[in-house]
Design a protein around this motif. Structure first.
Motif, mmCIF file in Angstrom:
data_model
loop_
_atom_site.group_PDB
_atom_site.id
_atom_site.type_symbol
_atom_site.label_atom_id
_atom_site.label_comp_id
_atom_site.label_asym_id
_atom_site.label_seq_id
_atom_site.Cartn_x
_atom_site.Cartn_y
_atom_site.Cartn_z
ATOM 1 N N GLU A 249 20.504 5.929 6.447
ATOM 2 C CA GLU A 249 20.114 6.766 5.628
ATOM 3 C C GLU A 249 19.713 6.590 4.338
ATOM 4 O OE1 GLU A 249 21.966 10.770 5.806
ATOM 5 O OE2 GLU A 249 21.240 11.176 7.979
ATOM 6 N N LEU A 250 20.208 5.625 3.633
ATOM 7 C CA LEU A 250 19.888 5.022 2.367
ATOM 8 C C LEU A 250 18.590 4.411 2.138
ATOM 9 C CD1 LEU A 250 23.604 4.181 1.506
ATOM 10 C CD2 LEU A 250 22.166 6.126 0.258
ATOM 11 N N LEU A 251 18.175 4.030 3.156
ATOM 12 C CA LEU A 251 16.841 3.116 3.311
ATOM 13 C C LEU A 251 15.680 4.000 3.115
ATOM 14 C CD1 LEU A 251 15.390 0.410 3.482
ATOM 15 C CD2 LEU A 251 15.503 0.784 6.114
ATOM 16 N N ILE A 252 14.986 3.860 2.057
ATOM 17 C CA ILE A 252 14.061 4.815 1.944
ATOM 18 C C ILE A 252 12.715 4.184 2.324
ATOM 19 C CG2 ILE A 252 12.600 5.776 -0.071
ATOM 20 C CD1 ILE A 252 15.516 6.640 0.042
ATOM 21 N N GLY A 253 12.752 2.976 2.435
ATOM 22 C CA GLY A 253 11.502 2.167 3.235
ATOM 23 C C GLY A 253 11.142 0.936 2.516
ATOM 24 N N MET A 254 9.845 0.641 3.196
ATOM 25 C CA MET A 254 9.486 -0.659 2.539
ATOM 26 C C MET A 254 8.347 -0.688 1.260
ATOM 27 S SD MET A 254 7.317 -4.018 4.147
ATOM 28 C CE MET A 254 5.708 -3.088 4.351
ATOM 29 N N LEU A 255 8.522 -1.184 0.089
ATOM 30 C CA LEU A 255 7.616 -0.860 -0.895
ATOM 31 C C LEU A 255 6.443 -1.838 -1.172
ATOM 32 C CD1 LEU A 255 9.271 -1.830 -4.297
ATOM 33 C CD2 LEU A 255 9.638 -2.955 -2.175
ATOM 34 N N GLY A 256 5.779 -1.504 -1.960
ATOM 35 C CA GLY A 256 4.462 -2.627 -2.108
ATOM 36 C C GLY A 256 3.121 -2.062 -1.817
ATOM 37 N N MET A 257 2.292 -2.994 -1.480
ATOM 38 C CA MET A 257 0.841 -2.642 -1.333
ATOM 39 C C MET A 257 0.800 -1.693 0.083
ATOM 40 S SD MET A 257 -2.450 -5.331 -0.909
ATOM 41 C CE MET A 257 -2.755 -5.548 -2.689
ATOM 42 N N HIS A 258 1.668 -1.881 0.946
ATOM 43 C CA HIS A 258 1.447 -1.235 2.017
ATOM 44 C C HIS A 258 2.926 -0.419 2.490
ATOM 45 C CE1 HIS A 258 -2.629 -2.121 3.027
ATOM 46 N NE2 HIS A 258 -2.484 -3.452 2.915
ATOM 47 N N GLY A 259 3.562 -0.343 1.342
ATOM 48 C CA GLY A 259 4.822 0.294 1.307
ATOM 49 C C GLY A 259 4.627 1.830 1.499
ATOM 50 N N SER A 260 5.762 2.348 1.737
ATOM 51 C CA SER A 260 5.695 4.017 2.014
ATOM 52 C C SER A 260 5.600 4.742 0.738
ATOM 53 C CB SER A 260 6.846 4.409 2.803
ATOM 54 O OG SER A 260 8.090 4.368 2.020
ATOM 55 N N TYR A 261 5.090 5.845 0.801
ATOM 56 C CA TYR A 261 5.009 6.650 -0.417
ATOM 57 C C TYR A 261 6.257 6.832 -1.143
ATOM 58 C CZ TYR A 261 4.082 10.893 -3.079
ATOM 59 O OH TYR A 261 3.675 11.770 -4.249
ATOM 60 N N ALA A 262 7.320 7.169 -0.192
ATOM 61 C CA ALA A 262 8.677 7.458 -0.809
ATOM 62 C C ALA A 262 9.089 6.303 -1.592
ATOM 63 C CB ALA A 262 9.631 7.785 0.195
ATOM 64 N N PHE A 280 9.631 -9.614 -7.883
ATOM 65 C CA PHE A 280 8.504 -9.034 -8.315
ATOM 66 C C PHE A 280 7.224 -9.468 -8.039
ATOM 67 C CE2 PHE A 280 12.451 -8.170 -10.447
ATOM 68 C CZ PHE A 280 12.312 -6.903 -10.801
ATOM 69 N N ASP A 281 6.871 -9.937 -6.978
ATOM 70 C CA ASP A 281 5.776 -10.266 -6.416
ATOM 71 C C ASP A 281 4.694 -9.218 -6.731
ATOM 72 O OD1 ASP A 281 4.491 -12.252 -4.258
ATOM 73 O OD2 ASP A 281 3.527 -10.285 -3.921
ATOM 74 N N ASP A 282 3.269 -9.675 -6.972
ATOM 75 C CA ASP A 282 2.291 -8.777 -7.507
ATOM 76 C C ASP A 282 1.726 -7.675 -6.125
ATOM 77 O OD1 ASP A 282 1.060 -11.684 -6.588
ATOM 78 O OD2 ASP A 282 -0.440 -10.220 -5.811
ATOM 79 N N ARG A 283 2.354 -8.206 -4.957
ATOM 80 C CA ARG A 283 1.932 -7.296 -3.781
ATOM 81 C C ARG A 283 3.119 -6.065 -3.871
ATOM 82 N NH1 ARG A 283 -2.606 -9.016 -3.570
ATOM 83 N NH2 ARG A 283 -3.682 -9.497 -1.920
ATOM 84 N N VAL A 284 4.153 -6.301 -4.772
ATOM 85 C CA VAL A 284 5.225 -5.372 -4.852
ATOM 86 C C VAL A 284 4.984 -4.510 -5.998
ATOM 87 C CG1 VAL A 284 7.700 -5.059 -5.599
ATOM 88 C CG2 VAL A 284 7.077 -6.352 -3.453
ATOM 89 N N THR A 285 4.779 -5.037 -7.134
ATOM 90 C CA THR A 285 4.721 -4.303 -8.317
ATOM 91 C C THR A 285 3.250 -3.545 -8.656
ATOM 92 O OG1 THR A 285 3.469 -6.282 -9.537
ATOM 93 C CG2 THR A 285 5.820 -6.247 -9.491
ATOM 94 N N GLY A 286 2.181 -3.923 -7.690
ATOM 95 C CA GLY A 286 0.935 -3.358 -8.392
ATOM 96 C C GLY A 286 0.733 -3.544 -9.992
ATOM 97 N N LYS A 287 0.106 -2.585 -10.475
ATOM 98 C CA LYS A 287 -0.459 -2.708 -12.016
ATOM 99 C C LYS A 287 0.987 -2.940 -12.936
ATOM 100 C CE LYS A 287 -3.232 -0.480 -15.484
ATOM 101 N NZ LYS A 287 -4.007 0.621 -15.634
ATOM 102 N N LEU A 288 1.046 -3.896 -13.409
ATOM 103 C CA LEU A 288 2.574 -4.134 -14.199
ATOM 104 C C LEU A 288 2.787 -3.241 -15.359
ATOM 105 C CD1 LEU A 288 2.716 -8.227 -14.543
ATOM 106 C CD2 LEU A 288 4.388 -6.471 -13.353
ATOM 107 N N SER A 289 1.823 -2.660 -16.018
ATOM 108 C CA SER A 289 2.144 -1.982 -17.089
ATOM 109 C C SER A 289 2.580 -0.721 -16.529
ATOM 110 C CB SER A 289 1.140 -1.827 -17.929
ATOM 111 O OG SER A 289 -0.024 -1.269 -17.208
ATOM 112 N N GLU A 290 2.424 -0.224 -15.295
ATOM 113 C CA GLU A 290 3.006 1.144 -14.948
ATOM 114 C C GLU A 290 4.017 0.873 -13.875
ATOM 115 O OE1 GLU A 290 1.552 4.324 -15.456
ATOM 116 O OE2 GLU A 290 0.616 2.993 -16.965
#
Lengths: 564, 159
Positions: A249-262, A280-290
């Motif tokens: 239950e503590l797993l929210i999901g995968m993050l990144g370019m095709h990660g879940s909204y949550a 902190f791969d670019d496919r994970v972080t998206g725009k760095l300043s945000e």
């Protein structure tokens, strides 16, 4: 004991208790292959291409946790292997690649099948050696295995000139290594750990950001325990799928370019990120300043160069994830109650309810996501899933119910098409109890399709689920979204007869267009225990969603695609 | 981010490929090399590489960390308080219009002197901080030098 260089190579592999080697012989490595013929230690699997040998060894290492070994000849044998080596390098797989080289006297003369292997591989190996003295070979082999698996793991190349493999010298395999210039640190600085613990105790919205390093350091039980103890929710990267377990239950999901909204919103709203072996791969972080704008960052990584490379870090800890998490758990145990973050968890839970990972199923055509979910229902934890690269890879990462680490084997960092089938072979060899399914596409599978023959010859039953949309799907998706539907060179309508192709190579083929046929094909394939192609006609224009457009902020997800 | 100039010393195991590993790192990751010198350290199996580079603080930090990751790299020092020297050799044509005493005086001002003379040319050297070597080369230009060779920087921490 005096033995030849070729024997030394075999002895070292056996002493390192590697039981399978993947490779392809040729002129410069023949002496070693002659010794392989004579010895009865490790088994050798002859792939049909050197790239596949390295991918198979790579997956063998990822599944077993041991060092993978691949063997190739000089020149083209080696250059074919480079893609495999770079793949392993980017995903930090412990690998030793043995390559033949022209005899010492020929080096530098543009000899037949000569190429500067150490020069070419310098930037995609953790370390490499050109052996120029037989007396150094035992030490070099020992060091190669040690360097490959210690610290941040990675591939090590040992390039051996042909005359050295036939030369005879004293062989004593060293018990230990002594490399004064290489001392990875595992323990983490206690003062930094203390500061990190204090930060966790202060935080209101902490988040575990779990990366592939957690898998490599075999830390998953410790991480699960830490999460349960503290009630801190977690997101996983593509490389870490399975660490928390699908039902956690503590797993929210995968993050990144095709990660879940949550998962992406969790990253965007957290006030403390606890990064465990992620980079902190670019496919994970998206725009760095945000990226993770409101968060302090604890970065635990065995590779100091990963820390502070992309984002500024508040609490850098150089060390092994497992060791450091154990220490953190020890010092936080009595000070924290999981109830503390209930509100935070509820927010994330609600995000998952409002925008779950989903797709619109259909009864007319198979949706690729359905196929993935169905494999999960049919095989579940008994499967090892490998994948190629593209849409199918993302759907597999999103929709397969991974229960454990080392269950999901993919080329995450380099994104190497053609990885899946040879990786499936390596994965099956490493753990034959599991049913190995390679989730692939009609583009990727052709990039190492010759390995069907290998799988047939050695009776390595791997199921290839080809999510066939007659497109290079991921590129097509970008063309739809960002290039006004100009489908430049992505239409793969001209196709082989998949069933016959599989059969021609000694496997079984299934052409599947309905859900019933899909179930039947998977079941039959498991029963027949033979390498197979399950060619699934899927919705041609299905897109991988949600999507963070490249360079966009993580919280700015495209949740659905609207025709313009 | 603002770029800064940094002098970095790298102590490496003296073995084949090691210079290629170091310079290849700079090429592969797009880092700058202003100068690079290398020589073996007496009575050891190590060599000392001195690199002058420039980049943002983040890049400089990455450079030192990435250098550390190279297996035969023993030590990386990002110099802050250092003695820094560079040498230059400059060749001048010799004819009746050239005043050798002026050239000698110029190079003495930069820790140097005339080191060779023939009937057609003279060679002078100077050893000083890089910035001062810049000045020396600039000043020497009025004597129409034929060739200028700079050594690159070597540096040592004061403490």
């Amino acid at each position: 004991m005096k033995i030849s260089g070729a024997q030394m190579v075999c002895e070292a592999i056996n002493l390192e208790s590697v039981d399978f080697v993947f490779g392809y012989p040729g002129g410069a490595i023949m002496n070693v292959y002659d010794e392989i013929y004579k010895q009865d230690g490790f088994k050798h699997i002859l792939t049909r291409h050197e790239q596949a040998a390295v991918h198979a060894a790579d997956a063998y290492a990822r599944v077993s946790g041991k060092v993978g070994v691949a063997m190739v000849t000089s020149g083209p044998g080696f250059t074919n292997a480079v893609t495999g080596i770079a793949t392993a390098y980017t995903d930090s797989t412990p690998l030793v690649v043995i390559s033949g080289q022209v005899p010492l006297a020929l080096i530098g003369t543009d000899g037949f099948q000569e190429v500067d292997a150490v020069g070419i591989s310098r930037s995609c190996t953790k370390h490499n050696y050109l052996v120029n003295d037989i007396n150094e070979l035992p030490r070099i082999l020992k060091e190669a295995f040690y360097i490959a698996k210690s610290g941040r793991p990675g591939p090590v190349l040992v390039d051996i000139p042909k005359d050295i493999t036939s030369e005879i010298a004293e062989f004593k395999y060293p018990d230990s290594v002594n490399i004064p210039t290489y001392k990875p640190s595992y323990n983490g600085n206690n003062r930094q750990i203390k500061k990190a613990v204090d930060a966790i105790l202060e935080a209101k919205k902490p988040l575990l950001y779990i990366g592939g390093g957690t898998v490599l350091s075999n830390a998953y039980q410790d991480v699960r325990e830490f999460a349960t103890l503290t009630g801190i929710p977690a997101v996983e990267t593509l490389m870490a799928r399975g660490v928390m377990g699908d039902s956690n239950e503590l797993l929210i999901g995968m993050l990144g370019m095709h990660g879940s909204y949550a998962a992406n919103m969790a990253m965007s709203e957290a006030d403390l990120i606890i990064s465990l072996g992620a980079r902190f791969d670019d496919r994970v972080t998206g725009k760095l300043s945000e990226f993770a704008k409101y968060a302090d960052i604890i970065h635990i990584d065995i590779d100091p160069a990963n820390i502070g490379k992309i984002v500024d870090v508040d609490y850098p800890i150089v060390g092994d994830v497992r060791t450091v998490v154990e220490k953190i758990t020890d010092s936080i145990k009595d000070k924290i109650k999981p109830q503390r973050y209930e509100v935070w968890r509820d927010i994330l839970k609600r995000y998952n309810e409002v925008h779950p990972l989903t797709f619109e199923d259909s009864n007319d055509v198979i949706k690729p996501q359905w196929a993935i979910k169905r494999v999960g229902e049919l095989i579940g934890e008994k499967a090892t899933i490998t994948s190629d690269v593209g849409q199918h890879q993302m759907w597999a990462a999103q929709f397969y119910p991974f229960d454990r680490p080392r269950q999901w084997i993919n080329s995450g960092g380099l994104g190497t098409m053609g990885f899946g089938l040879p990786a499936a072979i390596g994965a099956k060899v490493a753990d034959s109890e599991k049913i190995v399914v390679n989730v692939t596409g009609d583009g990727s599978i052709l990039m190492n399709v010759q390995e069907l023959v290998t799988a047939s010859e050695y009776k390595i039953p791997v199921i290839n689920v080809i999510l066939n949309n007659h497109f290079l799907g991921m590129v097509r998706q970008w063309q739809t979204f960002f290039y006004d539907k100009r489908y430049s060179e992505t239409d793969l309508s001209y196709q082989p007869n998949w069933k016959k192709l599989a059969e021609a190579c000694g496997g079984i083929g299934y052409d599947v267009t309905t859900k019933e046929e899909f179930d039947a094909a998977i079941k039959d394939s498991i029963e027949k225990n033979q390498v197979s192609f399950v060619n699934v006609a899927v919705d041609r224009f299905e897109n991988v969603l949600p999507m963070v457009p490249a360079g966009g902020a993580l919280y700015n997800m495209m949740l659905e695609y609207k025709e313009r | 981010m603002q770029k800064v100039r940094r002098v970095i010393s790298v102590v490496v195991q003296n073995e084949a490929q090691v210079l290629a590993r170091v310079s290849g790192l700079f090429a592969g990751r797009g880092y700058n090399i202003d100068s690079l010198t290398v020589a073996s350290i007496p009575n050891s199996d190590m060599s000392h590489i001195t690199i002058v580079t420039r980049g943002s603080q983040r890049v400089i930090e990455q450079i030192t960390k990435q250098l550390h990751k190279i297996i035969p790299v023993y030590k990386v020092v990002e110099h802050s308080s250092m003695v820094e020297k560079e040498m230059v050799l400059i060749k001048f044509p010799l004819n009746e219009n050239v005043n050798i005493a002026n050239i000698q005086a110029l190079f003495e001002a930069y820790n140097g002197s005339i080191v060779n003379a023939s009937d057609k040319m003279i060679i002078a050297m100077a050893a000083d901080e890089s910035k001062r070597i810049d000045h020396c080369v600039e000043a020497a230009s009025i004597y129409k030098p034929i060739e200028v060779v700079r050594s690159g920087v070597v540096a040592m921490e004061r403490q």
